[in-house]
Design an enzyme around this catalytic site. Structure first.
Site, short mmCIF file in Angstrom:
data_model
loop_
_atom_site.label_atom_id
_atom_site.label_comp_id
_atom_site.label_asym_id
_atom_site.label_seq_id
_atom_site.Cartn_x
_atom_site.Cartn_y
_atom_site.Cartn_z
N THR A 17 29.36 40.59 40.51
CA THR A 17 29.18 40.72 41.99
C THR A 17 30.34 39.79 42.90
O THR A 17 30.23 39.62 44.07
CB THR A 17 27.57 40.48 42.41
OG1 THR A 17 27.38 39.03 41.90
CG2 THR A 17 26.98 41.24 41.87
N GLY A 18 30.87 39.03 42.13
CA GLY A 18 31.82 37.92 42.88
C GLY A 18 33.27 38.76 43.21
O GLY A 18 33.14 40.07 43.12
N SER A 19 34.13 38.12 43.99
CA SER A 19 35.10 38.99 44.79
C SER A 19 36.19 39.32 43.49
O SER A 19 36.21 40.82 43.52
CB SER A 19 35.68 38.19 45.71
OG SER A 19 36.61 37.14 45.06
N LYS A 43 20.65 37.78 40.24
CA LYS A 43 20.90 39.03 41.02
C LYS A 43 20.52 40.05 40.20
O LYS A 43 20.65 41.17 40.64
CB LYS A 43 22.17 39.24 41.39
CG LYS A 43 22.63 38.27 42.60
CD LYS A 43 24.08 38.70 43.44
CE LYS A 43 24.30 37.75 44.33
NZ LYS A 43 25.73 37.97 44.83
N ILE A 96 39.20 37.09 31.10
CA ILE A 96 40.23 36.95 32.18
C ILE A 96 40.23 35.65 32.77
O ILE A 96 41.73 35.37 33.07
CB ILE A 96 39.99 38.23 33.40
CG1 ILE A 96 39.56 39.34 33.00
CG2 ILE A 96 40.91 38.12 34.49
CD1 ILE A 96 41.01 40.14 32.17
N THR A 97 39.41 34.78 32.90
CA THR A 97 39.35 33.44 33.53
C THR A 97 40.61 32.70 33.23
O THR A 97 40.79 32.58 31.98
CB THR A 97 37.94 32.74 33.24
OG1 THR A 97 37.10 33.57 33.49
CG2 THR A 97 37.84 31.56 34.27
N GLU A 98 41.27 32.12 34.28
CA GLU A 98 42.25 31.15 33.90
C GLU A 98 41.95 29.88 34.43
O GLU A 98 41.24 29.64 35.18
CB GLU A 98 43.54 31.60 35.06
CG GLU A 98 44.61 30.67 34.70
CD GLU A 98 45.90 31.05 35.75
OE1 GLU A 98 45.59 32.20 36.42
OE2 GLU A 98 46.80 30.13 35.76
N TYR A 159 53.23 44.33 31.67
CA TYR A 159 53.56 45.44 32.58
C TYR A 159 55.06 45.92 32.44
O TYR A 159 55.32 47.16 32.50
CB TYR A 159 53.35 45.11 34.05
CG TYR A 159 52.05 44.27 34.33
CD1 TYR A 159 50.81 44.51 33.19
CD2 TYR A 159 51.61 43.69 35.37
CE1 TYR A 159 49.87 43.78 33.60
CE2 TYR A 159 50.43 43.09 35.79
CZ TYR A 159 49.61 43.07 34.56
OH TYR A 159 48.42 42.29 34.80
N GLU A 209 56.16 34.06 23.63
CA GLU A 209 56.90 32.95 24.58
C GLU A 209 57.14 31.61 23.74
O GLU A 209 56.76 31.89 22.69
CB GLU A 209 55.78 32.53 25.59
CG GLU A 209 55.32 33.21 26.83
CD GLU A 209 54.39 32.73 27.75
OE1 GLU A 209 53.73 31.83 27.36
OE2 GLU A 209 53.88 33.81 28.31
N HIS A 247 52.16 28.80 31.88
CA HIS A 247 51.08 28.81 30.92
C HIS A 247 51.10 27.57 30.48
O HIS A 247 52.02 26.93 29.96
CB HIS A 247 51.55 29.81 29.92
CG HIS A 247 51.44 31.26 30.43
ND1 HIS A 247 51.82 32.25 29.84
CD2 HIS A 247 50.62 31.93 31.65
CE1 HIS A 247 51.58 33.52 30.39
NE2 HIS A 247 51.07 33.10 31.52
#
Lengths: 294, 402
Positions: A17-19, A43, A96-98, A159, A209, A247
Site C-alpha cells: 500500500t506504499g507509494s 492493514k 527491489i529496495t535500494e 533495458y 560491471e 552501485h
C-alpha cells in the site's frame, strides 16, 4: 518455458500500500501478472487495487497460495521482510529496495539457503518473463516474448540490452536483474544455470560491471557447461579504481575485478564479448547465426 | 564514508582496542603544545588525509607544486620544536601518496602521537568478501607494507579467516590467526580480546573496511593498533547519527558535495566529455561509449529514477563547472520516466542556464522517445538528438572532431 516466474506464478507484494508498491503493483497487474494480494502490517483485512491486504506474509501465503513475493519495503525494514517471506515458504523473492545495509544481508543468504528460497536483488529491477509475468519495475512494453535470456546487475542497462534484442526481431525468454549491491541473493552463475536448463532459451546475454567476481565465476562455469551462445558486456571500462560508481558493489578493489580483466576472462571462456554497449543485440543475432540457429 | 586515523582511534578507544595517546592539531603552535603535553622523548607527527601511504608520501608547496617540502607525510620527532617545525612545513600544503593520485590532498589536520618501542609490525583488516558473502579477517606478519603487493608476491604470507554470520567470530579463529602470525601463547592471550574488540567495532559501526596497518607488538610485550582506517557502509549511515559529524567535507570534491545535495550521484573524472544518465550501470556504459567514440569521460553522473527539469538543470550546472568539458552526452532510457518529460526538462534547463557554448547530444530511448526527439529537434537549441546508442556515439565523435 521460462525461468523463475511465468503466467502461473502467484505473486504477492510486500509494502503493497506504499507509494512505490502501489505504483509498481498497478503496472504489474496491467502487464498481466497474477498479483494475488499484498502485505502491509496493520492493514490486513482491507482491499487495495482490488486485491486482499494481509498483515503477515504467512497469512497471505495461507490464503492465496502465493509462491512469489516482490518487496518494496524501506531499507531499514527490508531484511526483516525478506526473512519473513522465506520463512512463510515463498520460493522466489524479488527485493527491489535500494540501500539495505550490508550487515543486514549477511545473515539472509544462509537463511534463504536453508529454506530453499531463491532471492533476486536487492537493489534490482526484478524479473520479467515477457507476455507472462512482470515481477519488477522494468518498462514492460520494450520486451517481447522470445528465446534470449538476459541477466544483468543494473536496471536501465538491462533495458538497453532488451531493447536492442527486440529491435533485432528476437525476443526474451526471461530477463533477470540480479542487483548492484555487494551481497545479492543470486549471482550471475545461479541465473545462468537456470537459463542453460531452460529449453526455450536459445541464447544468453550476460551483462556485468566492475567490482567483485560474479561475472568471472559465471564465465568459467559457462566455459565448462553452456553450449548456447553467450554474449557479454562489462560496464565501467573507464571507471577509476577505488571509487564508488553509483552501485555500492561497483568499486574496483584490485585484482581481476576491472572491466578489462573480466572481459579478457570472458573471451577466454568463449563468450562473445562486446566492447561497445551499442552492439549487444546485433552481436547476439550474429552469434545465433554462427551457431546455425537463425 | 571514510574517516581519519585519529577519528578511528577515538572509536577504537571506546571499544577498548589499545592505541597510543595522541592529540589532534590544526596549527604548528598546537603541534608544539601537544608534544609538550604528551611529554615523551619521541613523538610522531602524522598528516591526516583520507588516503594510505602517508609515511612514504611527499609534501609539495600548495603555491608551487614543483617544490617538494618534505619527503614524508609522517615524521618521528625528538622535540616539541621539531614537532612544530614539521607541522609548519606540512599544514596547508599538499600531500601526494600512491593512493591520492598526482593531485594529492591538502593537509588540514595532523595527529601528534606518543612514540613506542616497536618489536614487530603486522597487517590486520576486516572487510567483506563478496565471493562468499561473509566478512573476512586478513592478517599478515608482513606489516606496514603494501598488503596488495604481499598478496600478489607472497600469498602464503597472508592469513584469512572467514566469519560465519550465524556464529560470529569465535575465539578459536582468533587464536588460529594469532599462532599463524607467529605470536607467543602470551600474545595470543592478549590478541583474543583485542580482535574481539575490533570485530565488535566493525559490526556495531556497520563498517565496510577496518584496517590496522601496522598492528604492532611492542618491546614490552603489548599488542597495539598503531594506525586505523575505517570505512563505513553508506547504506547504514542512517542508523549511526553519531558518526555523521565525522564526515570531513575537506576530503571531498566540492562538485560531488553539490551533486549529493541535489540527490545526484556524481563522480568527477579527468576527461573532456560530460555525461548525464539514468541508472548506474547505463551511466558506466555511457562512459565507455564516450571513450570508444574518441573522447574521455569527464564524470560519472546518475540522475536516478526521477529525471526531471530540476535534476537535469542541476546536472547541467555541475557538469558545466568543469572547464575540461568539451561536449555533453545525455543518455536517458525512459522506463517509468517518460522521455518527453525529460526532453522538456532538457529544453527548460538549457534555457534557464543560457549561453551553453558546447555541443550537447541527447539520446532518449524508451517510453515516448519519438515525441522526445521531436521536442529536442524543434526547440531551436544547439542540441543534437539520437535514438540508437550507436548514433549517439557517432554524434559525440563528430562533436569532438569539430
Amino acid at each position: 518455458m521460462s525461468i523463475l516466474v511465468n503466467k502461473h506464478s502467484k505473486v504477492i507484494v510486500q509494502g503493497f500500500t506504499g507509494s512505490e508498491g502501489t505504483f509498481h503493483a498497478t503496472q504489474m497487474i496491467e502487464y498481466g501478472t497474477n498479483v494475488v494480494g499484498g502485505v502491509t502490517p496493520g492493514k490486513g483485512g482491507t482491499k487495495h487495487l482490488d486485491r486482499p491486504v494481509f498483515n503477515t506474509v504467512d497469512s497471505a501465503v495461507k490464503a492465496t497460495g502465493a509462491d512469489v513475493s516482490i518487496i518494496f519495503v524501506p531499507p531499514a525494514f527490508a531484511a526483516d521482510a525478506i526473512l519473513e517471506a522465506a520463512d512463510a515458504g515463498i520460493k522466489v523473492i524479488v527485493t527491489i529496495t535500494e540501500g539495505i545495509p550490508t550487515r543486514d544481508m549477511l545473515v539472509i543468504k544462509p537463511f534463504l539457503k536453508a529454506r530453499g528460497a531463491i532471492m533476486i536483488g536487492p537493489n534490482c529491477p526484478g524479473i520479467i518473463t515477457p507476455g507472462e509475468a512482470k515481477v519488477g519495475i522494468m518498462p514492460g512494453f520494450i520486451h517481447k516474448p522470445g528465446t534470449i535470456g538476459i541477466i544483468s546487475r543494473s536496471g536501465t542497462l538491462t533495458y538497453e540490452a532488451v531493447y536492442q534484442v527486440t529491435q533485432q526481431g528476437l525476443g526474451q525468454s526471461t530477463c533477470v536483474g540480479i542487483g548492484g549491491d555487494p551481497i545479492v541473493g543470486s549471482t550471475h552463475t545461479d541465473i545462468i544455470k537456470l537459463l542453460n536448463e531452460d529449453p526455450n532459451t536459445e541464447g544468453i546475454i550476460l551483462i556485468g560491471e566492475i567490482g567483485g567476481s560474479s561475472e568471472v565465476d559465471a564465465a568459467r562455469w559457462i566455459k565448462d557447461n553452456v553450449k548456447k551462445p553467450v554474449v557479454g558486456f562489462i560496464a565501467g571500462q573507464t571507471a577509476p579504481p577505488g571509487r564508488r560508481m553509483g552501485h555500492a558493489g561497483a568499486i574496483i578493489a584490485g585484482g581481476d575485478d576491472t572491466a578489462a580483466a573480466k572481459m579478457r576472462i570472458m573471451k577466454e571462456c568463449g563468450i562473445h564479448v562486446v566492447e561497445s554497449p551499442a552492439f549487444i543485440g546485433q552481436t547476439m543475432m550474429e552469434a545465433l547465426r554462427k551457431s546455425g540457429m537463425r | 564514508m571514510k574517516i581519519h586515523e585519529y577519528q578511528g582511534k577515538e572509536i577504537f578507544r571506546k571499544y577498548g582496542v589499545p592505541v597510543l595517546k595522541g592529540i589532534v592539531i590544526k596549527t604548528p603552535e598546537e603541534a608544539k603544545q601537544a608534544a609538550i603535553e604528551l611529554g615523551s622523548p619521541v613523538v610522531v607527527v602524522k598528516s591526516q588525509i583520507h588516503a594510505g601511504g602517508r609515511g612514504q608520501g611527499k609534501v609539495y608547496d600548495i603555491k608551487d607544486r614543483t617544490k617538494m617540502l618534505s619527503d614524508r607525510g609522517v615524521k618521528v620527532v625528538k622535540s616539541p620544536q621539531e614537532a612544530e617545525d614539521f607541522a609548519r612545513l606540512v599544514l596547508g600544503n599538499v600531500l601526494v601518496t600512491k593512493q591520492t593520485g598526482e593531485e594529492g590532498k591538502v593537509v588540514h589536520t595532523m595527529y601528534v602521537e606518543d612514540g613506542c618501542a616497536i618489536e614487530k609490525e603486522y597487517y590486520l583488516s576486516i572487510t567483506l568478501d563478496r565471493v562468499t558473502s561473509k566478512n573476512v579477517i586478513i592478517a599478515s606478519a608482513e606489516g606496514g607494507m603494501d598488503i596488495e603487493k604481499v598478496a600478489e608476491e607472497h600469498p602464503e604470507k597472508i592469513v584469512k579467516e572467514w566469519i560465519d554470520p550465524l556464529t560470529g567470530l569465535r575465539p578459536y579463529q582468533i587464536s588460529k590467526i594469532g599462532y599463524a602470525l607467529g605470536f607467543t601463547p602470551e600474545l595470543v592471550k592478549q590478541f583474543i580480546p583485542f580482535m574481539n574488540a575490533l570485530y565488535k567495532c566493525y559490526m556495531d559501526g556497520d563498517c565496510s573496511l577496518l584496517e590496522v596497518n601496522p598492528l604492532v607488538t611492542t618491546k614490552d610485550g603489548k599488542i597495539m593498533a598503531l594506525d586505523s582506517k575505517i570505512n563505513f557502509d553508506d547504506n547504514a549511515l542512517f542508523r549511526h547519527p553519531d558518526y555523521a559529524p565525522l564526515r570531513d567535507l575537506n576530503e571531498e570534491e566540492p562538485l560531488e558535495i553539490e551533486a549529493s545535495e541535489s540527490n545526484l550521484n556524481y563522480v568527477k573524472l579527468d576527461g573532456n566529455v560530460g555525461c548525464m544518465v539514468n541508472g548506474a550501470g547505463l551511466a558506466m556504459a555511457t562512459m565507455d561509449i564516450i571513450k570508444l567514440s574518441g573522447g574521455e569521460p569527464a564524470n560519472f553522473l546518475d540522475v536516478g529514477g526521477g529525471a526531471n527539469a530540476k535534476t537535469v538543470e542541476a546536472g547541467f550546472r555541475i557538469i558545466l563547472k568543469d572547464p575540461n568539458v568539451k561536449a555533453i552526452l545525455i543518455n536517458i532510457f525512459g522506463g517509468i520516466v517518460r522521455c518527453d518529460r525529460v526532453a522538456n526538462g532538457v529544453v527548460e534547463a538549457y534555457k534557464s542556464i543560457g549561453n551553453i557554448n558546447i555541443p550537447i547530444i541527447v539520446r532518449l530511448q524508451g517510453t515516448n522517445a519519438e515525441e522526445a526527439a521531436k521536442i529536442i529537434n524543434e526547440s531551436g537549441l544547439k542540441v543534437r538528438s539520437a535514438v540508437a546508442l550507436a548514433d549517439a556515439a557517432k554524434l559525440v565523435n563528430e562533436a569532438l572532431q569539430a
